[in-house]
Design a protein around this motif. Structure first.
Motif, PDB file in Angstrom:
ATOM      1  N   ARG A  90      10.353  19.633 -23.130  1.00 28.60           N
ATOM      2  CA  ARG A  90       9.241  18.961 -23.767  1.00 28.60           C
ATOM      3  C   ARG A  90       9.252  19.281 -25.254  1.00 28.60           C
ATOM      4  O   ARG A  90       9.508  20.401 -25.654  1.00 28.60           O
ATOM      5  CB  ARG A  90       7.906  19.404 -23.157  1.00 28.60           C
ATOM      6  CG  ARG A  90       7.807  19.116 -21.675  1.00 28.60           C
ATOM      7  CD  ARG A  90       6.498  19.636 -21.091  1.00 28.60           C
ATOM      8  NE  ARG A  90       5.352  18.906 -21.618  1.00 28.60           N
ATOM      9  CZ  ARG A  90       4.380  19.431 -22.324  1.00 28.60           C
ATOM     10  NH1 ARG A  90       4.417  20.716 -22.610  1.00 28.60           N
ATOM     11  NH2 ARG A  90       3.363  18.714 -22.745  1.00 28.60           N
ATOM     12  N   SER A  91       8.953  18.261 -26.061  1.00 28.85           N
ATOM     13  CA  SER A  91       8.908  18.443 -27.514  1.00 28.85           C
ATOM     14  C   SER A  91       7.641  17.808 -28.038  1.00 28.85           C
ATOM     15  O   SER A  91       7.559  16.590 -28.183  1.00 28.85           O
ATOM     16  CB  SER A  91      10.136  17.804 -28.170  1.00 28.85           C
ATOM     17  OG  SER A  91      10.051  17.918 -29.572  1.00 28.85           O
ATOM     18  N   MET A  92       6.624  18.617 -28.299  1.00 29.28           N
ATOM     19  CA  MET A  92       5.333  18.099 -28.742  1.00 29.28           C
ATOM     20  C   MET A  92       5.237  17.959 -30.253  1.00 29.28           C
ATOM     21  O   MET A  92       4.391  17.264 -30.770  1.00 29.28           O
ATOM     22  CB  MET A  92       4.200  19.009 -28.251  1.00 29.28           C
ATOM     23  CG  MET A  92       4.048  19.018 -26.740  1.00 29.28           C
ATOM     24  SD  MET A  92       3.716  17.391 -26.067  1.00 29.28           S
ATOM     25  CE  MET A  92       2.166  17.002 -26.858  1.00 29.28           C
ATOM     26  N   ARG A 158      -1.876  13.947 -27.878  1.00 29.49           N
ATOM     27  CA  ARG A 158      -1.691  15.349 -28.254  1.00 29.49           C
ATOM     28  C   ARG A 158      -2.788  16.225 -27.665  1.00 29.49           C
ATOM     29  O   ARG A 158      -2.537  17.366 -27.270  1.00 29.49           O
ATOM     30  CB  ARG A 158      -1.659  15.476 -29.782  1.00 29.49           C
ATOM     31  CG  ARG A 158      -0.486  14.773 -30.462  1.00 29.49           C
ATOM     32  CD  ARG A 158       0.857  15.368 -30.024  1.00 29.49           C
ATOM     33  NE  ARG A 158       0.971  16.760 -30.397  1.00 29.49           N
ATOM     34  CZ  ARG A 158       1.480  17.181 -31.556  1.00 29.49           C
ATOM     35  NH1 ARG A 158       1.910  16.306 -32.445  1.00 29.49           N
ATOM     36  NH2 ARG A 158       1.563  18.467 -31.819  1.00 29.49           N
ATOM     37  N   ASP A 163       3.486  14.186 -24.410  1.00 25.88           N
ATOM     38  CA  ASP A 163       4.441  13.897 -25.465  1.00 25.88           C
ATOM     39  C   ASP A 163       4.420  12.413 -25.817  1.00 25.88           C
ATOM     40  O   ASP A 163       4.538  11.549 -24.950  1.00 25.88           O
ATOM     41  CB  ASP A 163       5.849  14.301 -25.007  1.00 25.88           C
ATOM     42  CG  ASP A 163       6.851  14.295 -26.147  1.00 25.88           C
ATOM     43  OD1 ASP A 163       6.425  14.121 -27.302  1.00 25.88           O
ATOM     44  OD2 ASP A 163       8.055  14.468 -25.872  1.00 25.88           O
ATOM     45  N   GLY A 187       6.028  11.533 -22.157  1.00 32.00           N
ATOM     46  CA  GLY A 187       5.663  12.506 -21.131  1.00 32.00           C
ATOM     47  C   GLY A 187       4.838  11.881 -20.019  1.00 32.00           C
ATOM     48  O   GLY A 187       4.277  10.797 -20.182  1.00 32.00           O
TER      49      GLY A 187
END
Length: 391
Positions: A90-92, A158, A163, A187
């Protein structure tokens, strides 16, 4: 019990062995692949493994992988499909400069400036003409409405730790200058509360922006239509239908939407607000991945599929009424509702977003959802535009 150990970054296999039988564990760069067979249904499996992988910083999905091996006797290559849990990191955050978003935004600024020169009747003889006249007012009006709509989705994504990308603006060199803006949801949606909040944030934020832009436009000076345009046999006259909400703003401000004098027209900033209201209505159509589809899925659960089935029929019926009863030309609003009828068929076929957990919404969110759909109806007009002959 499985004897496989997951990579140190992933959850232990034993933590979800009751839901998924692991036969092999692979690591492909940052991606983790657990090959095996589910022991429960897909929904039960997702509810079991999703929070485990999420705690370790991964988004997981059930899919199939194709393996091949050569038969030792015949030498024939054999293919086999097996189930697998595929986990991606995961890359927020935003990694570096989002160049694609930036470039598409800059191109959309140019195309909306170009559209502004059309609405302000400004001759375009050099690129500098895009920034020396009043076309920037139209560009700011359109981009602010569309941008605030998408940022509403982004902020609530967010907030719910889902995501999502920054907005992608879509440039098109037409009299509008753009096909809108979108964000990409990367996501999974955790529950119906999150699906509702993310879905409703865009229309409400965009609606507020559209109301502000429309009000400012109504208070601005009208523009003059050049005599050369009025007398030109090649001039294309588009008559816009104003929705109830815009008529209400006209009454509140005491400013007209139309003028009896053909040489006078409402300020194009009002048209920027009109675009925002029209986009709000279209996004609230209750089908598929549209905002309205997210809302009805969150509010009605799986019963949303029944609602979606009637949407294309309603749009085709509206197009038929305008064509056969009202006698409108096909290129007028008949075409747009026919087009959206086909679009919603595809959206209904693709289906709604499916949250991991299915707990019903509380009464407060249900009330906000009903209010949002009511506001969407105030943005609707059956004839958004039609072509007329001459001024």
């Amino acid at each position: 019990m499985e004897d496989f150990d997951a990579p140190a970054e992933g959850p232990p296999v034993a933590a979800f062995s009751s839901a998924f039988h692991v036969e092999e564990v692979r690591q492909d760069g940052d991606r983790l692949v657990y090959v095996g067979e589910p022991r429960v249904g897909q929904q039960a499996l997702e509810r079991e493994v999703w929070p485990l992988f999420r705690e370790h910083g991964y988004e997981v999905r059930l899919t199939t992988v194709k393996d091949s091996e050569t038969d030792p006797i015949s030498g024939v290559e054999l293919h086999q499909s097996r189930h697998a849990l595929v986990a991606d990191p995961r890359s927020m955050g935003i990694d570096g400069i989002p160049w694609t978003n930036v470039v598409m935004l800059l191109l959309t600024v140019l195309t909306t400036l170009f559209a502004g020169t059309i609405w302000y009747y400004e001759p375009l003889t050099s690129p500098l003409d895009l920034v020396t006249g009043d076309s920037w007012k139209f560009s700011v009006a359109v981009l602010s409405v569309l941008g605030i709509h998408e940022l509403g989705h982004y902020v609530l994504s967010r907030y719910h730790d889902v995501d999502a990308s920054l907005p992608y603006f879509i440039p098109v060199p037409t009299f509008i200058g753009t096909l809108g803006a979108v964000i990409r949801m990367k996501g999974r949606i955790p529950d119906r509360d999150a699906l509702f909040d993310i879905g409703v944030a865009g229309p409400l934020a965009g609606l507020v922006a559209a109301v502000v832009v429309s009000t400012v436009g109504l208070l601005m000076d009208p523009i003059s239509v050049p005599a050369s345009v009025q007398n030109s046999p090649d001039a294309i006259v588009i008559e816009f239908g104003y929705p109830p909400l815009l008529h209400g703003l006209s009454m509140l401000t005491g400013q007209p939407l139309t003028y009896s004098d053909p040489s006078t027209a409402v300020n194009p900033v009002v048209f920027g607000g009109w675009i925002g209201l029209f986009v709000t209505f279209l996004n609230l159509i209750p089908v598929g991945q549209l905002d309205g589809g997210h809302l009805v899925r969150a509010m009605a659960g799986e019963q949303a599929e029944r609602v979606a089935a009637f949407v294309p029929l309603a749009l085709f019926a509206l197009a038929g009424y305008l064509f056969f009863v009202q006698g409108l030309d096909i290129r007028d609003s008949v075409a747009i509702w026919t087009f959206w009828g086909f679009i919603t068929i595809g959206l209904a076929y693709a289906g709604h977003a499916t949250p991991i957990y299915e707990e019903p919404l509380d009464r407060k969110r249900m009330a906000v959802g009903l209010l949002t759909f009511a506001l969407g109806l105030l943005c609707f007009t059956p004839v958004p535009f039609q072509y007329v002959s001459g001024f």
